[in-house]
Design a protein around this motif. Structure first.
Motif, PDB file in Angstrom:
ATOM      1  N   LEU A   1       0.829  -1.210   0.000  1.00 12.89           N
ATOM      2  CA  LEU A   1       0.000   0.000   0.000  1.00 12.89           C
ATOM      3  C   LEU A   1       0.863   1.260   0.000  1.00 12.89           C
ATOM      4  CD1 LEU A   1      -2.829  -1.086   2.467  1.00 12.89           C
ATOM      5  CD2 LEU A   1      -2.899  -1.003  -0.043  1.00 12.89           C
ATOM      6  N   ARG A   2       1.960   1.260   0.765  1.00 11.12           N
ATOM      7  CA  ARG A   2       2.862   2.423   0.782  1.00 11.12           C
ATOM      8  C   ARG A   2       3.562   2.589  -0.569  1.00 11.12           C
ATOM      9  NH1 ARG A   2       1.798   6.229   4.419  1.00 11.12           N
ATOM     10  NH2 ARG A   2       1.040   5.189   6.278  1.00 11.12           N
ATOM     11  N   LEU A   3       3.966   1.468  -1.180  1.00 11.11           N
ATOM     12  CA  LEU A   3       4.599   1.559  -2.499  1.00 11.11           C
ATOM     13  C   LEU A   3       3.613   2.107  -3.533  1.00 11.11           C
ATOM     14  CD1 LEU A   3       6.598  -1.786  -2.500  1.00 11.11           C
ATOM     15  CD2 LEU A   3       7.564   0.524  -2.430  1.00 11.11           C
ATOM     16  N   LEU A   4       2.378   1.626  -3.477  1.00 14.85           N
ATOM     17  CA  LEU A   4       1.352   2.125  -4.390  1.00 14.85           C
ATOM     18  C   LEU A   4       1.053   3.592  -4.120  1.00 14.85           C
ATOM     19  CD1 LEU A   4      -0.614   1.519  -6.689  1.00 14.85           C
ATOM     20  CD2 LEU A   4      -2.264   0.788  -4.957  1.00 14.85           C
ATOM     21  N   LEU A   5       0.997   3.970  -2.859  1.00 14.14           N
ATOM     22  CA  LEU A   5       0.749   5.368  -2.510  1.00 14.14           C
ATOM     23  C   LEU A   5       1.874   6.269  -3.019  1.00 14.14           C
ATOM     24  CD1 LEU A   5      -1.063   7.446  -1.140  1.00 14.14           C
ATOM     25  CD2 LEU A   5       0.077   6.894   1.025  1.00 14.14           C
ATOM     26  N   ALA A   6       3.114   5.822  -2.879  1.00 16.97           N
ATOM     27  CA  ALA A   6       4.243   6.601  -3.395  1.00 16.97           C
ATOM     28  C   ALA A   6       4.117   6.773  -4.910  1.00 16.97           C
ATOM     29  CB  ALA A   6       5.563   5.930  -3.032  1.00 16.97           C
ATOM     30  N   PHE A   7       3.772   5.697  -5.602  1.00 13.15           N
ATOM     31  CA  PHE A   7       3.538   5.756  -7.041  1.00 13.15           C
ATOM     32  C   PHE A   7       2.433   6.760  -7.358  1.00 13.15           C
ATOM     33  CE2 PHE A   7       0.921   4.216 -10.587  1.00 13.15           C
ATOM     34  CZ  PHE A   7       1.847   4.208 -11.620  1.00 13.15           C
ATOM     35  N   ARG A   8       1.344   6.670  -6.624  1.00 11.00           N
ATOM     36  CA  ARG A   8       0.191   7.549  -6.849  1.00 11.00           C
ATOM     37  C   ARG A   8       0.549   9.016  -6.633  1.00 11.00           C
ATOM     38  NH1 ARG A   8      -5.673   7.237  -6.572  1.00 11.00           N
ATOM     39  NH2 ARG A   8      -6.239   9.344  -7.180  1.00 11.00           N
ATOM     40  N   VAL A   9       1.309   9.301  -5.571  1.00 10.86           N
ATOM     41  CA  VAL A   9       1.731  10.680  -5.296  1.00 10.86           C
ATOM     42  C   VAL A   9       2.549  11.216  -6.464  1.00 10.86           C
ATOM     43  CG1 VAL A   9       3.283  12.067  -3.839  1.00 10.86           C
ATOM     44  CG2 VAL A   9       1.596  10.546  -2.780  1.00 10.86           C
ATOM     45  N   LEU A  10       3.506  10.434  -6.937  1.00  9.60           N
ATOM     46  CA  LEU A  10       4.344  10.882  -8.057  1.00  9.60           C
ATOM     47  C   LEU A  10       3.522  11.092  -9.328  1.00  9.60           C
ATOM     48  CD1 LEU A  10       7.470   8.625  -7.479  1.00  9.60           C
ATOM     49  CD2 LEU A  10       7.392  11.122  -7.306  1.00  9.60           C
ATOM     50  N   VAL A  11       2.655  10.139  -9.634  1.00 13.34           N
ATOM     51  CA  VAL A  11       1.857  10.228 -10.859  1.00 13.34           C
ATOM     52  C   VAL A  11       0.856  11.382 -10.781  1.00 13.34           C
ATOM     53  CG1 VAL A  11       0.159   9.005 -12.286  1.00 13.34           C
ATOM     54  CG2 VAL A  11       2.242   7.847 -11.536  1.00 13.34           C
ATOM     55  N   ASP A  12       0.242  11.578  -9.624  1.00 16.55           N
ATOM     56  CA  ASP A  12      -0.686  12.712  -9.473  1.00 16.55           C
ATOM     57  C   ASP A  12       0.043  14.045  -9.627  1.00 16.55           C
ATOM     58  OD1 ASP A  12      -2.823  11.003  -9.109  1.00 16.55           O
ATOM     59  OD2 ASP A  12      -2.992  11.341  -6.939  1.00 16.55           O
ATOM     60  N   GLU A  13       1.234  14.153  -9.049  1.00 20.22           N
ATOM     61  CA  GLU A  13       2.011  15.386  -9.206  1.00 20.22           C
ATOM     62  C   GLU A  13       2.418  15.586 -10.659  1.00 20.22           C
ATOM     63  OE1 GLU A  13       5.131  15.976  -6.302  1.00 20.22           O
ATOM     64  OE2 GLU A  13       3.842  15.202  -4.696  1.00 20.22           O
ATOM     65  N   LEU A  14       2.829  14.520 -11.314  1.00 16.98           N
ATOM     66  CA  LEU A  14       3.170  14.589 -12.737  1.00 16.98           C
ATOM     67  C   LEU A  14       2.003  15.131 -13.542  1.00 16.98           C
ATOM     68  CD1 LEU A  14       4.879  13.765 -15.324  1.00 16.98           C
ATOM     69  CD2 LEU A  14       3.529  11.663 -15.247  1.00 16.98           C
ATOM     70  N   HIS A  15       0.812  14.563 -13.332  1.00 17.54           N
ATOM     71  CA  HIS A  15      -0.335  14.946 -14.152  1.00 17.54           C
ATOM     72  C   HIS A  15      -0.831  16.359 -13.832  1.00 17.54           C
ATOM     73  CE1 HIS A  15      -0.896  11.487 -16.725  1.00 17.54           C
ATOM     74  NE2 HIS A  15      -0.281  10.849 -15.747  1.00 17.54           N
ATOM     75  N   GLY A  16      -0.673  16.784 -12.608  1.00 19.77           N
ATOM     76  CA  GLY A  16      -0.983  18.174 -12.283  1.00 19.77           C
ATOM     77  C   GLY A  16      -0.082  19.123 -13.055  1.00 19.77           C
ATOM     78  N   GLU A  17       1.196  18.786 -13.116  1.00 13.78           N
ATOM     79  CA  GLU A  17       2.148  19.636 -13.843  1.00 13.78           C
ATOM     80  C   GLU A  17       1.928  19.546 -15.352  1.00 13.78           C
ATOM     81  OE1 GLU A  17       4.816  22.564 -14.323  1.00 13.78           O
ATOM     82  OE2 GLU A  17       3.950  21.894 -12.417  1.00 13.78           O
ATOM     83  N   LEU A  18       1.636  18.353 -15.866  1.00 13.16           N
ATOM     84  CA  LEU A  18       1.326  18.223 -17.300  1.00 13.16           C
ATOM     85  C   LEU A  18       0.128  19.101 -17.657  1.00 13.16           C
ATOM     86  CD1 LEU A  18       1.755  14.393 -17.975  1.00 13.16           C
ATOM     87  CD2 LEU A  18       3.154  16.251 -18.913  1.00 13.16           C
ATOM     88  N   ALA A  19      -0.889  19.110 -16.826  1.00 12.95           N
ATOM     89  CA  ALA A  19      -2.080  19.937 -17.076  1.00 12.95           C
ATOM     90  C   ALA A  19      -1.695  21.412 -17.106  1.00 12.95           C
ATOM     91  CB  ALA A  19      -3.143  19.676 -16.017  1.00 12.95           C
ATOM     92  N   ARG A  20      -0.860  21.835 -16.166  1.00 10.66           N
ATOM     93  CA  ARG A  20      -0.442  23.240 -16.128  1.00 10.66           C
ATOM     94  C   ARG A  20       0.384  23.617 -17.351  1.00 10.66           C
ATOM     95  NH1 ARG A  20      -0.563  21.870 -10.769  1.00 10.66           N
ATOM     96  NH2 ARG A  20       1.586  21.124 -10.622  1.00 10.66           N
ATOM     97  N   GLN A  21       1.050  22.633 -17.946  1.00 11.84           N
ATOM     98  CA  GLN A  21       1.929  22.915 -19.083  1.00 11.84           C
ATOM     99  C   GLN A  21       1.306  22.534 -20.428  1.00 11.84           C
ATOM    100  OE1 GLN A  21       6.123  22.326 -18.773  1.00 11.84           O
ATOM    101  NE2 GLN A  21       6.057  22.215 -16.549  1.00 11.84           N
ATOM    102  N   GLY A  22      -0.026  22.470 -20.471  1.00 10.52           N
ATOM    103  CA  GLY A  22      -0.689  22.317 -21.759  1.00 10.52           C
ATOM    104  C   GLY A  22      -1.184  20.937 -22.120  1.00 10.52           C
TER     105      GLY A  22
END
Length: 156
Positions: free
Chosen positions: A12-33
């Motif tokens: 669960l912690r490994l999945l959560l770490a993955f989720r945090v990284l991917v969510d941050e990635l997609h937030g930044e992708l959205a901000r950058q077009g």
């Protein structure tokens, strides 16, 4: 924080770490077009690769049906990330390729992941993060790019 280890918490912690990284990635992708890119799309971009692929091969690589792969291709084509072209070796086959926008999104994702890793290194320390990465390499297969995760999570 409790020092008591509970076996179920590790995945669960490994999945959560993955989720945090991917969510941050997609937030930044959205901000950058790239507001319409979803986590599944990253797997698709990787599975298409630099030379393109067919819908059937894409489905196999992702662990999903050809129909599911086709629907995803339709969506990504509508968004301008992929295009269909005739296979130069077999005119009966259609090849799916990344467009310039798809390649740009992959390159941007790589830069964002580098920044996210640097953020983690500042929080944990570079040496500690490198130890974590080394430890994860020791307990996981040598090929870290299993692209069938979307199908593996599927219900069928």
């Amino acid at each position: 924080m409790s020092s008591e280890s509970r076996g179920f918490e590790l995945p669960l912690r490994l999945l959560l770490a993955f989720r945090v990284l991917v969510d941050e990635l997609h937030g930044e992708l959205a901000r950058q077009g790239h507001p319409d890119v979803r986590p599944m799309h990253g797997y698709v971009f990787q599975a298409i690769g630099p030379d393109g692929t067919t819908a059937a091969d894409l489905g196999r690589r992702l662990g999903v049906s050809k129909q599911a792969a086709g629907k995803t291709i339709d969506t990504l084509e509508r968004l301008g990330y992929v295009e269909r072209a005739t296979d130069p070796h077999d005119a009966r086959r259609k090849i799916v390729r990344l467009t310039g926008r798809g390649v740009e999104c992959l390159a941007l994702s790589a830069r964002i992941f580098e920044r996210l890793r640097a953020d983690w290194a500042r929080t944990l320390g570079e040496d500690r993060l490198r130890e974590i990465e080394d430890d994860l390499r020791r307990v996981t297969p040598g090929e870290p790019f299993l692209l069938d995760t979307p199908g593996w999570f599927g219900t069928s």
